[in-house]
Every structure is written in structure tokens, then in C-alpha cells.
Scaffold this motif. Structure first.
Motif, PDB file in Angstrom:
ATOM      1  N   GLY A  86      29.407   3.670 -21.611  1.00  0.00           N
ATOM      2  CA  GLY A  86      30.290   3.098 -22.505  1.00  0.00           C
ATOM      3  C   GLY A  86      29.895   1.952 -23.399  1.00  0.00           C
ATOM      4  N   GLU A  87      29.100   0.998 -22.783  1.00  0.00           N
ATOM      5  CA  GLU A  87      28.431  -0.019 -23.466  1.00  0.00           C
ATOM      6  C   GLU A  87      27.203   0.509 -24.573  1.00  0.00           C
ATOM      7  OE1 GLU A  87      29.446  -3.013 -23.855  1.00  0.00           O
ATOM      8  OE2 GLU A  87      30.886  -3.071 -22.165  1.00  0.00           O
ATOM      9  N   ILE A  88      26.479   1.420 -24.110  1.00  0.00           N
ATOM     10  CA  ILE A  88      25.488   1.883 -24.765  1.00  0.00           C
ATOM     11  C   ILE A  88      25.962   2.625 -26.174  1.00  0.00           C
ATOM     12  CG2 ILE A  88      23.938   4.125 -25.003  1.00  0.00           C
ATOM     13  CD1 ILE A  88      23.295   3.297 -22.040  1.00  0.00           C
ATOM     14  N   GLU A  89      27.257   3.387 -25.949  1.00  0.00           N
ATOM     15  CA  GLU A  89      27.907   4.144 -27.120  1.00  0.00           C
ATOM     16  C   GLU A  89      28.459   3.085 -27.911  1.00  0.00           C
ATOM     17  OE1 GLU A  89      31.656   7.229 -27.643  1.00  0.00           O
ATOM     18  OE2 GLU A  89      31.125   6.727 -25.666  1.00  0.00           O
ATOM     19  N   HIS A  90      29.014   2.094 -27.419  1.00  0.00           N
ATOM     20  CA  HIS A  90      29.627   0.971 -28.218  1.00  0.00           C
ATOM     21  C   HIS A  90      28.652   0.249 -29.131  1.00  0.00           C
ATOM     22  CE1 HIS A  90      32.454  -2.311 -29.439  1.00  0.00           C
ATOM     23  NE2 HIS A  90      31.367  -3.288 -29.060  1.00  0.00           N
ATOM     24  N   ALA A  91      27.268   0.268 -28.307  1.00  0.00           N
ATOM     25  CA  ALA A  91      26.284  -0.743 -29.102  1.00  0.00           C
ATOM     26  C   ALA A  91      25.817   0.340 -30.374  1.00  0.00           C
ATOM     27  CB  ALA A  91      25.102  -0.924 -28.174  1.00  0.00           C
ATOM     28  N   ARG A  92      25.627   1.490 -29.861  1.00  0.00           N
ATOM     29  CA  ARG A  92      25.086   2.584 -31.289  1.00  0.00           C
ATOM     30  C   ARG A  92      26.245   2.542 -32.193  1.00  0.00           C
ATOM     31  NH1 ARG A  92      22.499   7.168 -27.024  1.00  0.00           N
ATOM     32  NH2 ARG A  92      20.550   6.324 -27.212  1.00  0.00           N
ATOM     33  N   ALA A  93      27.385   2.443 -31.875  1.00  0.00           N
ATOM     34  CA  ALA A  93      28.310   2.581 -32.777  1.00  0.00           C
ATOM     35  C   ALA A  93      28.282   1.268 -33.726  1.00  0.00           C
ATOM     36  CB  ALA A  93      29.785   2.912 -32.295  1.00  0.00           C
TER      37      ALA A  93
END
Length: 312
Positions: A86-93
Motif C-alpha cells: 500500500g505504501e509503495i503504491e501511495h509513493a508511486r502515485a
């Protein structure tokens, strides 16, 4: 055709190697978010004893999953994997580069290699399996497993009691064999490994100095406050290196000097295990891996930044 996202950087190293400082440097240079991959730094009650980045450091760049949960709410590799994804997806977004850092090999392994969706095992089920093993012996339990789940049994030696217990517990708990569950393993996430791997002897003094700094900063008070809650001693947070030793001092069982000596010795043993894993499971086996045989310093940080810029 859509472009595959770049591999996530995993910045790893044994305790006291400076991996957290390197992660912050790279986050500042490349616009990144630091995501915790250390099992014990998930717990908010022991920020000093588990060497979590201090408030000033966390203010420099985004830090995620530090102090994520309470000591009485045990996390797991599977739960951390969900949080990290979830945090990886949030960072990339947000246009930020996700940077994983931490010393928990199991956590990074379930992220990079995937995780079978095996339902959690209850303490009761584990206890029942252990009792059966002690009563009948490993050969008999392996024979039981071979009869009920030959696909799993053929992969496990009877002498490997830990894997044998887990396989039998999973079968009895879920009604499905471990091998069947493993066929449903979720896909892993490509990682690019940046490894600090100094000689172990070079870190022995750093381990002692860091523990003394923890004591000066208030680690003993952290342990006092957590011990006063009377939590189950088998909880993961209470297995933090140094907790048991300082708790024994607070209980009057040993002197502070003895607690310090035991904690430093335990940390050095942990350092040895981490170094072994990094050498044999990461440096020797991963494809996207770069190793620096040195402890973090400003000069080394600049060298690593130059290397990453050149190979992007």
C-alpha cells in the motif's frame, strides 16, 4: 504498451551498518519515501531500543510504517506485506520513489518472492502439533503427513521438525496441504538490492556505542513503561534485542552492567545472523544487487548516489 514500474530499492545491511542513514540520503537526492522493513520498528513503544529514526530525521523525508502498531497488536510478515504494498503504491502515485530499509529478511523475502495465502495458525493448533510430535516422534508424524498429504511430505525430511510441525498444523487447521497452498503464492515484487556489508568485526564497537547511546537517551524508561503493562512475554515487540535484559535489571534480577553486557552480546549474535543472510541469500543469489563492503559515511553515500545516477 505500458511501461513496467522500476524495481523498488531495498536498502539493507546488518545492524549498525548505517542503512537507515543511507536511505535518508537517497530519499533526499532522488525524491523518495523511506518505508520500514524492520519487524520490531513497527512497534511504537520502543523507538529508542529498536533504533527507529528520530523525529528530526523523519521530518527530513517521508517515513512510513515506523511505530505503526502497538505492542499488544502483533504484526506478521503477511500483514507487513499488505502495508508495504500500500505504501509503495501511495509513493508511486505521489511521484515519490519507494525506498525499503530494514533488517528483517523474512519480510523482504515475502515481498520479493510472494506469499502463499495460508490462513493463520492458532496457538492451540501449534501446541497440539507439538504435543503429538513429542508423544509419537518425528518419524511417526512424518508418516502421518505422508499418508494424508504426500505432496508436502516428500519435500520435508523427518528430521526437520520445524517444517514438519508447520506442515501438519496447516493441514489440520485448513484441511489443505501446505504444497497446495504454496501453488497459490501471490506474485513477488521486483527489488533492486543496495547492500551495506562491512566486516562484522568493524561493527562490534558500533553496536556497543549505539546501545550506550540508547541508554543515555532513555531506552530504560521505554522498557519500564512497557514492562508495567504486563503483556504476554511471547509478543513480538517484547522480543526486541535488549528488552529482556533491561527488564531483568528493572526486576532486580541482574545489575545494569550485566544487562548491558548481555544486550550487546545478543545484538552481536543478531548481527552475525544478519550478515550470514545478506551474504548467502542476497549478495550471492539476487540478480539486481550491488554490495558495498563498508559502513555508511558521507563519502560512501556520495559514491552510492553517483553509482545510481550512472546506472539509471
Amino acid at each position: 504498451m505500458s511501461r513496467e514500474p522500476e524495481p523498488v530499492w531495498a536498502i539493507v545491511g546488518p545492524t549498525a551498518s548505517g542503512k537507515s542513514a543511507l536511505a535518508v540520503t537517497l530519499a533526499e537526492v532522488f525524491g523518495g519515501s523511506v518505508i520500514n522493513a524492520d519487524a520490531l520498528q513497527l512497534y511504537r513503544e520502543l523507538p529508542l531500543l529498536t533504533a527507529q529514526p528520530d523525529a528530526e530525521t523523519q521530518a527530513r523525508v517521508p517515513h512510513r510504517l515506523y511505530g505503526q502498531c502497538s505492542a499488544d497488536q502483533p504484526a506478521s510478515a503477511g500483514l507487513w506485506r499488505q502495508w508495504a504494498l500500500g505504501e509503495i503504491e501511495h509513493a508511486r502515485a505521489a511521484g515519490s520513489r519507494p525506498l525499503l530499509t530494514g533488517g528483517s529478511g523474512l519480510y523482504l523475502r515475502v515481498l520479493s518472492q510472494g506469499l502463499a495465502p495460508i490462513p493463520p495458525l492458532s496457538d492451540q493448533r501449534r501446541a497440539e502439533t507439538l504435543a503429538l510430535l513429542e508423544q509419537e516422534g518425528a518419524e511417526a508424524l512424518h508418516a502421518r503427513l505422508a499418508s494424508a498429504d504426500p505432496e508436502t511430505a516428500v519435500k520435508i525430511r523427518p528430521a526437520d521438525s520445524q517444517r514438519l510441525q508447520r506442515a501438519w498444523s496447516v493441514l489440520q487447521s485448513s484441511g489443505r496441504g501446505l504444497a497446495a497452498w504454496q501453488r497459490e503464492t501471490e506474485p513477488g515484487l521486483p527489488l533492486r538490492w543496495l547492500v551495506l556489508l562491512p566486516e562484522r568485526e568493524a561493527l562490534r564497537a558500533a553496536v556497543a556505542q549505539r546501545f550506550d547511546a540508547m541508554l543515555t537517551a532513555g531506552a530504560l524508561e521505554e522498557v519500564r513503561a512497557l514492562a508495567a503493562r504486563g503483556l504476554d512475554p511471547t509478543l513480538p515487540a517484547l522480543k526486541a534485542v535488549g528488552y529482556r535484559e533491561l527488564a531483568a535489571y528493572l526486576a532486580g534480577d541482574i545489575s545494569l552492567e550485566e544487562a548491558r553486557t548481555r544486550a550487546i552480546t545478543a545484538t552481536r549474535r543478531y548481527l552475525k545472523r544478519q550478515t550470514t543472510w545478506l551474504r548467502h541469500q542476497v549478495a550471492a543469489k539476487e540478480v539486481r544487487v550491488k554490495v558495498w563492503h563498508a559502513q555508511y559515511s558521507y563519502q560512501l553515500g556520495a559514491e552510492i548516489v553517483t553509482f545510481l545516477r550512472d546506472c539509471r
